[in-house]
Design an enzyme around this catalytic site. Structure first.
Site, PDB file in Angstrom:
ATOM      1  N   GLU A  36      -0.705   3.734  -5.777  1.00  0.00           N
ATOM      2  CA  GLU A  36       0.350   3.321  -4.859  1.00  0.00           C
ATOM      3  C   GLU A  36       1.627   3.006  -5.630  1.00  0.00           C
ATOM      4  O   GLU A  36       1.564   2.368  -6.673  1.00  0.00           O
ATOM      5  CB  GLU A  36      -0.106   2.054  -4.112  1.00  0.00           C
ATOM      6  CG  GLU A  36      -1.537   2.156  -3.601  1.00  0.00           C
ATOM      7  CD  GLU A  36      -2.172   0.794  -3.279  1.00  0.00           C
ATOM      8  OE1 GLU A  36      -1.423  -0.143  -2.940  1.00  0.00           O
ATOM      9  OE2 GLU A  36      -3.397   0.671  -3.388  1.00  0.00           O
ATOM     10  N   HIS A  39       1.045   3.408   0.035  1.00  0.00           N
ATOM     11  CA  HIS A  39      -0.329   3.113  -0.397  1.00  0.00           C
ATOM     12  C   HIS A  39      -1.178   4.388  -0.340  1.00  0.00           C
ATOM     13  O   HIS A  39      -2.106   4.498   0.474  1.00  0.00           O
ATOM     14  CB  HIS A  39      -0.848   2.038   0.565  1.00  0.00           C
ATOM     15  CG  HIS A  39      -2.153   1.406   0.246  1.00  0.00           C
ATOM     16  ND1 HIS A  39      -3.303   2.107  -0.044  1.00  0.00           N
ATOM     17  CD2 HIS A  39      -2.507   0.095   0.200  1.00  0.00           C
ATOM     18  CE1 HIS A  39      -4.300   1.257  -0.247  1.00  0.00           C
ATOM     19  NE2 HIS A  39      -3.839   0.030  -0.102  1.00  0.00           N
TER      20      HIS A  39
HETATM   21  C1  BG6 Z   1      -4.751  -2.481  -2.205  1.00  0.00           C
HETATM   22  C2  BG6 Z   1      -4.904  -3.886  -2.683  1.00  0.00           C
HETATM   23  O1  BG6 Z   1      -3.400  -2.124  -2.254  1.00  0.00           O
HETATM   24  O2  BG6 Z   1      -5.194  -2.364  -0.858  1.00  0.00           O
HETATM   25  C3  BG6 Z   1      -6.348  -4.331  -2.513  1.00  0.00           C
HETATM   26  O3  BG6 Z   1      -4.486  -3.977  -4.034  1.00  0.00           O
HETATM   27  C4  BG6 Z   1      -6.793  -4.137  -1.070  1.00  0.00           C
HETATM   28  O4  BG6 Z   1      -6.465  -5.690  -2.889  1.00  0.00           O
HETATM   29  C5  BG6 Z   1      -6.548  -2.688  -0.674  1.00  0.00           C
HETATM   30  O5  BG6 Z   1      -8.147  -4.494  -0.931  1.00  0.00           O
HETATM   31  C6  BG6 Z   1      -6.960  -2.341   0.759  1.00  0.00           C
HETATM   32  O6  BG6 Z   1      -6.448  -3.243   1.675  1.00  0.00           O
HETATM   33  P1  BG6 Z   1      -6.800  -3.094   3.196  1.00  0.00           P
HETATM   34  O7  BG6 Z   1      -6.138  -4.254   3.891  1.00  0.00           O
HETATM   35  O8  BG6 Z   1      -6.222  -1.783   3.662  1.00  0.00           O
HETATM   36  O9  BG6 Z   1      -8.301  -3.125   3.309  1.00  0.00           O
END
Ligand code: BG6
Length: 293
Positions: free
Chosen positions: A269, A168
């Site tokens: 990602e 990510h």
């Molecule tokens: C992304 C998702 O990968 O991560 C989003 O597609 C999400 O929907 C984002 O809001 C962040 O997630 P988190 O749990 O780290 O706040």
């Protein structure tokens, strides 16, 4: 293979090198450096890559100034490892790998003269309480002129399991409003903001509001333009690409992201989301992501 003798203090400058050091709140990190001048920092917490500095001394990843560095909490920025569930679902959002303490199993120099570190996570009582499977997860980070992350999942149990996963990346951008992502034209997507599907028509994607899309099966590589820089992202084994930025409204709702920080980051990602991976007993899946910038 046992870890090589950890060095403390400054990272050696001559050859590719690895060192163990305390990070924020005394949390253990591994530092890799390469003679071209690049360096990375990886927290054992989540096997989370929190810094990739180019040969020119530029930070290529974004990490929030408001991020917590605490056990049980995901770091906001860098490259979180998402496993065994991408997004919301029966498990905690984005799974548990990003909030667990991983083990450093090896550091060294590979055949391509890259500095490498391998971190591993195995199931324990806490993971089995959430997800009743025996697994081994391995992340190998290799730093040369480019940066490569290889993620491997092994089913160490006697029954099959399925999972979704992602690396990510929070890419640092000079100004989100002028950043462009190239390489997604023609890819089908599922928009997680509107719920609609479609086909990307733009040769260069720009962001002028909240974006949260899963692109299905783009071949890659992608080119992310920011200021004078171009970062390329290529992959093998992953199939999908997620593009996410919360924009101003959602950024305000995230306690670990500053109100204006969304303008300095763009998440791109590499993932396996649309078609979960199924592994039988003893089977292994591996995917890589390669960044050059
Ligand atoms: C992304 C998702 O990968 O991560 C989003 O597609 C999400 O929907 C984002 O809001 C962040 O997630 P988190 O749990 O780290 O706040």
């Amino acid at each position: 293979m046992p870890p090589t003798e950890p060095e403390t203090g400054a990272v050696a400058r001559r050859g590719p090198a690895a060192a163990v050091a305390d990070g924020r709140n005394g949390m253990p990190t591994v530092l890799l450096s390469h003679p071209t001048g690049g360096s990375v920092e990886i927290y054992l917490h989540g096997a989370h890559l929190t810094r990739w500095r180019s040969a020119a001394g530029r930070e290529l990843l974004f990490v929030s100034e408001y991020s917590e560095f605490e056990p049980g909490t995901a770091i906001r920025g860098g490259i979180p490892v998402i496993f065994p569930q991408f997004g919301p679902g029966p498990l905690p959002k984005h799974g548990f790998a990003r909030t667990r303490e991983w083990e450093l199993v090896d550091t060294g120099v590979d055949a391509e003269e890259r500095a490498t570190a391998t971190l591993a996570l195995r199931d324990d009582e806490a993971t089995r309480a959430l997800w009743p499977h025996a697994f081994r997860l391995e992340l190998t980070v290799s730093l040369g002129a480019a940066l490569e992350l290889a993620l491997a999942v092994t089913n160490e149990g006697t029954t099959g399991f399925t999972f979704t996963t992602a690396l990510h990346d929070y890419l640092a951008v000079d100004d989100l409003r002028t950043a462009r992502v190239e390489g997604l034209q023609g890819a089908r997507y599922q928009d997680q903001v509107t719920g609609a599907g479609g086909v990307e028509s733009r040769a260069q994607l720009t962001v002028d509001g909240e974006v949260d899309r899963v692109y299905l099966g783009p071949p890659g590589p992608l080119r992310v333009h920011t200021g004078e820089r171009v970062l390329t992202m290529a992959w093998e084994g992953f199939s999908d690409v997620v593009v996410w930025n919360p924009w101003a409204g959602k950024a305000r709702a995230l306690p670990d992201l500053g109100d204006d920080e969304y303008l300095r980051m763009l998440c791109v990602e590499t993932a396996r989301v649309a078609a979960p991976i199924r592994l039988g007993p003893g089977e292994r899946w591996r995917a890589t992501q390669r960044l050059a910038g």
